[in-house]
Design a protein around this motif. Structure first.
Motif, PDB file in Angstrom:
ATOM      1  N   ASP A 148       4.792-112.296 -52.505  1.00  0.00           N
ATOM      2  CA  ASP A 148       4.500-110.892 -52.786  1.00  0.00           C
ATOM      3  C   ASP A 148       4.767-110.575 -54.258  1.00  0.00           C
ATOM      4  OD1 ASP A 148       7.197-111.386 -52.416  1.00  0.00           O
ATOM      5  OD2 ASP A 148       7.623-109.398 -51.581  1.00  0.00           O
ATOM      6  N   GLN A 198       0.285-115.782 -47.971  1.00  0.00           N
ATOM      7  CA  GLN A 198       0.696-114.664 -47.126  1.00  0.00           C
ATOM      8  C   GLN A 198      -0.166-114.543 -45.869  1.00  0.00           C
ATOM      9  OE1 GLN A 198       1.731-110.913 -49.399  1.00  0.00           O
ATOM     10  NE2 GLN A 198       0.937-112.115 -51.131  1.00  0.00           N
ATOM     11  N   ARG A 253      -3.367-113.955 -45.762  1.00  0.00           N
ATOM     12  CA  ARG A 253      -4.423-112.962 -45.975  1.00  0.00           C
ATOM     13  C   ARG A 253      -5.695-113.699 -46.417  1.00  0.00           C
ATOM     14  NH1 ARG A 253      -0.843-109.150 -49.793  1.00  0.00           N
ATOM     15  NH2 ARG A 253      -2.847-108.101 -50.214  1.00  0.00           N
TER      16      ARG A 253
END
Length: 754
Positions: free
Chosen positions: A561, A591, A593
């Motif tokens: 992040d 992550q 994503r």
């Protein structure tokens, strides 16, 4: 008495001899004085005129008058039998002898002075501190000799018989600032000779390394791999110019040809053209060369200060590193200010600006947009002045490279080389472009061509170490060490990369820190230093190295992040940087994503001979992650072309290297993507056996289907132990044996309890 007899009796002949010898000595001494004070040429011309005109009244005076004990009297006033001309004759004889002795003393002194100013001795005086050859240079010469022995004899002879190096002409002027004028003469000669297709000319960046070096001509020729050497001198005093050039057969040391050119310095670059072409014609005749190429006339400026600033700037850029390139750009900007119509300075300025881009593999902090604007303006201005010269095509090549267009970078580099075959920068960018396109065998061959033609190029050797450390580690070490005499920063960086490849982490860290001490502003070396700190788990140290390194440190640390936020901030300042975009894709990928990551990566695809891949300075891992992400989204058919391109790239590269842990890890990832569990485990085990040391490599999500394999647990423990040992060595270095305490000190927390 006859007229001639009367001339003799009245000492007219002796007076003429005394006057002539005295005038000659006066002219010689005055010439030296006038050169040292750079007096205008009319001073010497006026003196010569007066001395010539003065001979006539002197002879008339000797005929009409006689020196007597009572003073000077007319000949007609002296009674017969009382003349003392015989005494005057003895005095004149004494004067002539004394003046001749003075003349001989002057000639002896001038000969010694000229000898001490001859190229070899001037060089020795300028470089006494480097007279002893460095170990790196000695080993490089041995390497060059060994490489030559492996070539067929007939090929070696054919190349050597038609090869030459142009050494920097020696500045014999009293003004040290004229060094750049001398260099300009040498370079113009080199450029003209490089246009002769049958003649192999050593590159400027190598031959100019021997400026200020007192080695024997045969030894220099051995390093540069040439059979002939052209050397000379330049003497510039006021508007008078004397250029001496001589061609030497390297092995025997015989002078095959020499010539001296005296000119009035009205247009220095017209003189450069005239003399360069004259020498080229003489060399073509001497070496029996056929010339079916075009002569390259000077494209220089009539503004000497602009030309000198150009030479200074280009020399600094050739050293690489942020400090040298930044200083070089300043000099080139000054050159352009002094002469806005000087096309080579504009093209070289564009090259310098492009090298300062904030990008992995570059050296500065300029955004892609800023580079495009600043360098683009200079390229456009240079092209408006002259659209077909080597520096312009080289500038276009590096601009294409920084814009991730390898195909155009290759095309433009080859256009530059068609004009100047020994152009080191163009040779370097050709090597890089071939590699970016996946033409690895050609890239490796081009690298050898560069090292052969320009063995002392800083950037050529620095880049060569990138692959040699995997293919020929011993040779890579020799090449890295040979850089020390020219660029300590480059040598430290190259040695660090060799030690990283060999798993000698503490030695690598030491060299990275020495490079940091030499140039703390350089992005290229700073990124590599931060990567190593991150690999060792010294995250806080890695974050301190440079602001530009922070996104990558967070990626190494698993702080995805934070890496995403840092990368987005960097992209806001530099939206055109494909490396940052590729990194952002990886941060999103880690992550989970995948959709967002795929969307990012699709904007970073670049062509290659095997198909499109994700642009990445660090290797092909993002392409593998892109394939994995597409599959996670169920797009198996869409993923296949990228997997095929990835596999082809890795296979082509693998054919050129052996037993490399990084490549074997990549093979393990490809096998996992192809669902071949057995092959994946085997490749990963080979990687671990050959030195894998980063624990995060075995945590890569692509390998998640293998995490439950017992062999994976064994490998993870092995790598974790190796990493801990390397961390211990690194902490011992920076906490107890810090090699650069004045430039870098570890945080107190890093060494707490150690």
């Amino acid at each position: 008495m006859s007229f001639l007899g009367e001339l003799h009796r009245r000492n007219v002949v002796r007076m003429g001899i005394a006057y002539t010898v005295t005038a000659w000595l006066l002219l010689q001494v005055t010439d030296v004085v006038m050169q040292n004070i750079e007096a205008p040429p009319w001073v010497m011309q006026a003196l010569l005129y007066l001395l010539v005109v003065g001979l006539v009244p002197t002879l008339l005076f000797a005929w009409v008058f006689e020196l007597t004990p009572e003073g000077i009297k007319r000949e007609s006033e002296i009674a017969e039998g009382s003349s003392v001309v015989h005494q005057t004759r003895r005095k004149l004889d004494t004067l002539i002898i004394l003046v001749l002795a003075g003349a001989l003393a002057y000639m002896f002194w001038d000969g010694k002075r000229s000898e001490s100013a001859a190229p070899a001795d001037v060089i020795a005086a300028q470089s006494a501190e480097i007279a002893d050859e460095s170990p790196g240079m000695t080993r490089l010469r041995e390497q060059v000799a060994a490489a030559d022995q492996s070539k067929p004899d007939d090929a070696a002879v054919d190349i050597a018989d038609k090869s030459i190096a142009v050494l920097p002409f020696v500045n014999l002027s009293s003004d040290p600032e004229q060094e750049f004028f001398s260099d300009g003469i040498s370079e113009e000669l080199l450029n003209v000779l490089a246009q002769i297709p049958a003649l192999r000319v050593a590159a400027r960046t190598s031959s100019f390394q021997f400026k200020g070096d007192n080695r024997d001509i045969s030894e220099i020729a051995e390093v540069l791999k040439v059979n002939h050497v052209l050397e000379g001198s330049v003497r510039k005093a006021g508007t008078r110019l004397r250029i001496t050039a001589q061609l030497i057969e390297a092995q025997s040391g015989y002078h095959l040809w020499s010539e001296t050119y005296d000119r009035e310095l009205e247009d220095v670059f017209a003189i450069q053209d005239e003399i360069s072409l004259a020498i080229a014609e003489a060399l073509k005749a001497e070496l029996a060369l056929n010339d079916d190429g075009r002569a390259l006339l000077s494209r220089e400026t009539a503004n000497t200060p602009a030309y000198e600033a150009y030479l200074k700037g280009r020399g600094l850029i050739n050293q690489r590193g942020n400090q040298a390139i930044t200083a070089g750009v300043r000099e080139l900007e000054r050159s352009v200010r002094l002469d806005a119509n000087f096309a080579p300075a504009r093209a070289q300025l564009a090259i310098g600006v492009a090298l300062l881009q904030s990008s992995a593999g570059a050296y500065g902090d300029l955004s892609a947009d800023e580079v495009k604007q600043r360098a683009g303006e200079q390229i456009a201005a240079a092209a408006a002045l002259d659209d077909d010269f080597a520096e312009l095509w080289a500038a276009r090549s590096i601009m294409a490279a920084v814009q991730n267009d390898a195909e155009r970078a290759l095309e433009y580099a080859e256009r530059a080389l068609a004009i100047r075959p020994n152009y080191a920068d163009a040779l370097t960018w050709r090597v890089n472009a071939l590699g970016d396109l996946g033409r690895y065998a050609e890239s490796f061959a081009a690298r050898e061509e560069l090292l052969d033609l320009d063995p002392l190029s800083v950037i050529g050797r620095l880049n060569a170490v990138t692959t040699l450390r995997f293919t020929e580690p011993e040779r890579a070490t020799i090449v890295a060490q040979s850089l020390a005499a020219q660029s300590p920063w480059a040598s430290h960086l190259a040695l660090a990369r060799v030690y990283v490849a060999q798993g000698e982490v503490d030695l690598a860290l030491e060299q990275f820190l020495l490079a940091y001490a030499a140039d703390a502003s350089d992005l290229f070396s700073n990124l590599l230093l931060s990567f190593l700190y991150s690999e060792l788990g010294l995250i806080d140290e890695g974050l301190r190295v440079a602001r530009e390194a922070q996104p990558w440190v967070w990626l190494f640390a698993g702080q995805f992040d934070k890496a995403e936020g840092s990368l987005r901030e960097a992209l806001a300042l530099n939206p055109g940087d494909l490396e940052l975009r590729s990194g952002l894709g990886s941060a999103l990928y880690y992550q989970g994503r995948y959709q967002e990551a795929v969307a990012i990566w699709q904007t970073t695809l670049v062509p290659s001979v095997f198909g499109e891949i994700v642009s990445s300075w660090g290797g092909n891992l993002p392409t593998a992650q892109f394939v994995y992400s597409l599959r996670q989204l169920g797009e198996y058919e869409a993923a296949e072309p990228y997997l095929s391109a990835l596999d082809a790239h890795e296979s082509a590269f693998g054919e050129l290297i052996q037993n490399n842990a990084g490549w074997q890890w990549g093979q393990g990832l490809i096998a996992a993507l192809r669902n071949d569990r057995k092959a994946a485990i085997e490749e990963l085990q080979r990687s671990v056996s050959n030195g894998m040391r980063d624990p995060t490599q075995l945590q890569e999500p692509i390998l998640s289907g293998l995490f439950d394999e017992p062999a994976m647990q064994v490998m993870r423990e092995t790598v974790a132990t190796r990493n801990a040992q390397n961390r211990e060595k690194a902490l011992t270095l920076i906490c107890k044996n810090n090699p650069v305490p004045d430039s870098w000190r570890p945080l107190d927390a890093t060494c707490a309890g150690f």
